[in-house]
Design a protein around this motif. Sequence first.
Motif, PDB file in Angstrom:
ATOM      1  N   ILE A 231       2.763  -5.722   0.736  1.00 30.24           N
ATOM      2  CA  ILE A 231       1.577  -5.037   1.189  1.00 30.24           C
ATOM      3  C   ILE A 231       0.421  -5.250   0.822  1.00 30.24           C
ATOM      4  O   ILE A 231       0.147  -5.384  -0.427  1.00 30.24           O
ATOM      5  CB  ILE A 231       1.975  -3.398   1.061  1.00 30.24           C
ATOM      6  CG1 ILE A 231       3.319  -2.967   1.710  1.00 30.24           C
ATOM      7  CG2 ILE A 231       0.981  -2.669   1.794  1.00 30.24           C
ATOM      8  CD1 ILE A 231       3.783  -1.549   1.329  1.00 30.24           C
ATOM      9  N   HIS A 253       5.915   1.595  11.542  1.00 29.58           N
ATOM     10  CA  HIS A 253       5.569   2.020  10.091  1.00 29.58           C
ATOM     11  C   HIS A 253       4.471   3.172  10.200  1.00 29.58           C
ATOM     12  O   HIS A 253       3.621   3.095  10.972  1.00 29.58           O
ATOM     13  CB  HIS A 253       4.974   0.730   9.210  1.00 29.58           C
ATOM     14  CG  HIS A 253       5.913  -0.625   9.313  1.00 29.58           C
ATOM     15  ND1 HIS A 253       5.898  -1.314  10.300  1.00 29.58           N
ATOM     16  CD2 HIS A 253       6.851  -0.879   8.262  1.00 29.58           C
ATOM     17  CE1 HIS A 253       6.941  -2.309  10.090  1.00 29.58           C
ATOM     18  NE2 HIS A 253       7.319  -1.925   9.022  1.00 29.58           N
ATOM     19  N   TRP A 255       1.912   4.961   7.516  1.00 32.37           N
ATOM     20  CA  TRP A 255       0.978   4.895   6.272  1.00 32.37           C
ATOM     21  C   TRP A 255       0.324   6.021   5.899  1.00 32.37           C
ATOM     22  O   TRP A 255      -0.056   6.706   6.856  1.00 32.37           O
ATOM     23  CB  TRP A 255      -0.015   3.644   6.194  1.00 32.37           C
ATOM     24  CG  TRP A 255      -0.814   3.580   7.474  1.00 32.37           C
ATOM     25  CD1 TRP A 255      -0.617   3.215   8.596  1.00 32.37           C
ATOM     26  CD2 TRP A 255      -2.030   3.890   7.656  1.00 32.37           C
ATOM     27  NE1 TRP A 255      -1.720   3.197   9.570  1.00 32.37           N
ATOM     28  CE2 TRP A 255      -2.820   4.000   8.771  1.00 32.37           C
ATOM     29  CE3 TRP A 255      -2.917   4.696   6.530  1.00 32.37           C
ATOM     30  CZ2 TRP A 255      -4.099   4.390   8.962  1.00 32.37           C
ATOM     31  CZ3 TRP A 255      -4.173   5.152   6.888  1.00 32.37           C
ATOM     32  CH2 TRP A 255      -4.518   4.988   8.043  1.00 32.37           C
ATOM     33  N   SER A 271      -4.532   8.562   7.379  1.00 30.24           N
ATOM     34  CA  SER A 271      -2.959   8.322   7.776  1.00 30.24           C
ATOM     35  C   SER A 271      -2.784   7.881   9.167  1.00 30.24           C
ATOM     36  O   SER A 271      -3.917   8.020  10.079  1.00 30.24           O
ATOM     37  CB  SER A 271      -2.162   9.651   7.623  1.00 30.24           C
ATOM     38  OG  SER A 271      -2.517  10.555   8.539  1.00 30.24           O
ATOM     39  N   LEU A 292      -2.545   3.524  -1.563  1.00 25.76           N
ATOM     40  CA  LEU A 292      -1.888   3.372  -0.391  1.00 25.76           C
ATOM     41  C   LEU A 292      -0.484   3.371  -0.367  1.00 25.76           C
ATOM     42  O   LEU A 292       0.232   2.820  -1.306  1.00 25.76           O
ATOM     43  CB  LEU A 292      -2.245   2.104   0.259  1.00 25.76           C
ATOM     44  CG  LEU A 292      -1.610   1.478   1.693  1.00 25.76           C
ATOM     45  CD1 LEU A 292      -2.045   2.327   2.812  1.00 25.76           C
ATOM     46  CD2 LEU A 292      -2.156  -0.056   1.806  1.00 25.76           C
ATOM     47  N   TYR A 293       0.250   4.122   0.463  1.00 27.26           N
ATOM     48  CA  TYR A 293       1.824   3.995   0.661  1.00 27.26           C
ATOM     49  C   TYR A 293       2.207   3.644   1.908  1.00 27.26           C
ATOM     50  O   TYR A 293       1.518   4.214   2.914  1.00 27.26           O
ATOM     51  CB  TYR A 293       2.394   5.528   0.368  1.00 27.26           C
ATOM     52  CG  TYR A 293       2.003   5.839  -1.074  1.00 27.26           C
ATOM     53  CD1 TYR A 293       3.035   5.520  -2.007  1.00 27.26           C
ATOM     54  CD2 TYR A 293       1.148   6.669  -1.520  1.00 27.26           C
ATOM     55  CE1 TYR A 293       2.911   6.105  -3.393  1.00 27.26           C
ATOM     56  CE2 TYR A 293       0.605   6.853  -2.624  1.00 27.26           C
ATOM     57  CZ  TYR A 293       1.852   6.691  -3.686  1.00 27.26           C
ATOM     58  OH  TYR A 293       1.413   6.888  -5.161  1.00 27.26           O
ATOM     59  N   VAL A 294       3.335   2.993   2.405  1.00 23.48           N
ATOM     60  CA  VAL A 294       3.695   2.558   3.683  1.00 23.48           C
ATOM     61  C   VAL A 294       5.248   2.869   3.768  1.00 23.48           C
ATOM     62  O   VAL A 294       6.002   2.412   2.504  1.00 23.48           O
ATOM     63  CB  VAL A 294       3.357   1.070   4.014  1.00 23.48           C
ATOM     64  CG1 VAL A 294       3.935   0.850   5.459  1.00 23.48           C
ATOM     65  CG2 VAL A 294       1.939   0.931   3.802  1.00 23.48           C
ATOM     66  N   TRP A 307       8.946   5.964   0.843  1.00 20.52           N
ATOM     67  CA  TRP A 307       7.640   5.259   0.771  1.00 20.52           C
ATOM     68  C   TRP A 307       7.759   4.319  -0.117  1.00 20.52           C
ATOM     69  O   TRP A 307       8.582   4.096  -1.102  1.00 20.52           O
ATOM     70  CB  TRP A 307       6.663   6.554   0.288  1.00 20.52           C
ATOM     71  CG  TRP A 307       6.301   7.546   1.304  1.00 20.52           C
ATOM     72  CD1 TRP A 307       6.709   8.871   1.112  1.00 20.52           C
ATOM     73  CD2 TRP A 307       5.502   7.314   2.459  1.00 20.52           C
ATOM     74  NE1 TRP A 307       6.249   9.219   2.378  1.00 20.52           N
ATOM     75  CE2 TRP A 307       5.409   8.664   2.850  1.00 20.52           C
ATOM     76  CE3 TRP A 307       4.743   6.415   2.926  1.00 20.52           C
ATOM     77  CZ2 TRP A 307       4.675   8.793   4.010  1.00 20.52           C
ATOM     78  CZ3 TRP A 307       3.807   6.604   4.332  1.00 20.52           C
ATOM     79  CH2 TRP A 307       3.971   7.900   4.884  1.00 20.52           C
TER      80      TRP A 307
END
Length: 536
Positions: A231, A253, A255, A271, A292-294, A307
């Motif tokens: 990422i 996905h 995010w 988001s 950031l998270y995905v 996550w």
Amino acid sequence: MNEITFQSKLTRSMRFFKYGIYCLVFLVGHLTFGQAVGTIQIGSGSNTSSGGTGIPVTNFDYSYSQQIVSSSEYAAGGGIAGNITKLRYKPAAVGDVLVWNDLKIYIANTTKTEFTSDSDWVSFSDLTLVFNGVISPTPVDGQWFEITFITPFAYTGGNLVVAVHENAMGWQGGHEFSSYVSTSNTGIVWRQDTDNIDPATATIVANGRTSNLAQIQFVGAVAPCLAPANIQIVPTANGGTVSWASNSNAVDHEWIVVANNAGVGATPVASGIGAISSAIVTGLNAATQYDLYVKTNCSGTDGVSLWSIKIDFVTNCDVTPLINENFDSTQPSLLPFCWTFIGGDPMDFFSGHGWVVDYNGVSEPNSFEIFNGLDNLSDYILISPETNNLGNGTKQLRFFAGTGETNVELIVGTMSDPTQVSTFTPLPGGVIQLTNQYVEYVVTLPAGTDDYFAFKHGNLDSFQDIYIDDVVMMDPPVCNGVDFGTGTATEITNVQAKLSWVSTAANFDIEYGEVDFVQGSGTLLTNVANNYVLSN
């Protein structure tokens, strides 16, 4: 005559039994070895670990460290219970590899969540040796290097501890490893010059505990639905472009972006649902830290991943119309976001520096220090964030400056390129002789095309420090034409003094009183002229 051999019932039963055993072995083997294998990354970001409490190795001759990897960190990387066969470290700088590349690495399942004292190690008897030797091939700056285990390690699904015993003689390596900040006291370090230890028999008292742990990649069993790998975000002033490597069973996905260190459960500031390999983030503030998270939505019955690990990023600086900087929100030894400093070499003992310090502040606690060390031939320049032509003649610059030395000169100027000293142009009246007390200075910024103002060390002598605080680029006060802070008193006698200031106006009101009088309680004089002689 042909011979015929008859099988007894027992023989046939044995063959059937063997066939059943083969089938059972096949099924067990499928369950054991049929798990998906992948990379489980622990930690991310641009932090580094080095020095006396560096993990996995220090800058001493010998070291022994342990770091705890929590079950939640392991799961966030996609890991599940099963065999671990390899791990990887990522050196930000390899340095002299010969002073740290002889390693013994141990792993253990553990219930420990922190090291509560300098003697609170995971017992050596609980550790499993998974590597013993010299790292090969030679690691490369900024790239992961891989260590294959002697035998697979059976991870049971809880916390892990990774222990590293560094046995290569030497310490001036210049090495540092990519790291991340975990919870308090999740790393513990012993180090020593000259004398090594045997952790199997020694009673070890650590030299320190830390939360700054090495980033690690494990190779082991992974969940059927994984967060995307690799990422990355390319920031803009108000967001950025996110990309990732999607898994083959990914449908789409999700995010989220949250405030720095707020955690994945915090309310997102942005988001969305991304396509297979990318997403666009908007609506963020310039020059601000975010996380950031995905996660992945997978096809069929594979479900949804956890996550991803946290991806730290900072949005780009934006052109700013006004500046108000007191340096108090910046950690010592760093620069404020969007400011630039030219000069100094951290590897040169004789060189100067420019950074925030937590003392000598007008507005406490911080100020900015420009120090030229023994090198008063080099340039030392603090440069502002980018503006739009410095207001093109409509703004003024106010700041406080002082020094602890004598014969110290500060030069205020403008620049068109914050990376090129040659673009520095001193302002008219911008050469200031500093005193050992803070004085507020007011400078009118001229019309022009330069986008940056800058403070340059005058370098009249070596070992001279300059302190700057409360820097403001602003619209002039409503009473246009008065440069506040430029007042002087001259021709002073025991009964009178001449008061002057920089102004384009003609009539003024002034108020005076004894030292430290409260404005409004002094003597007010109205409609007086500049260069006014005040008499007792």
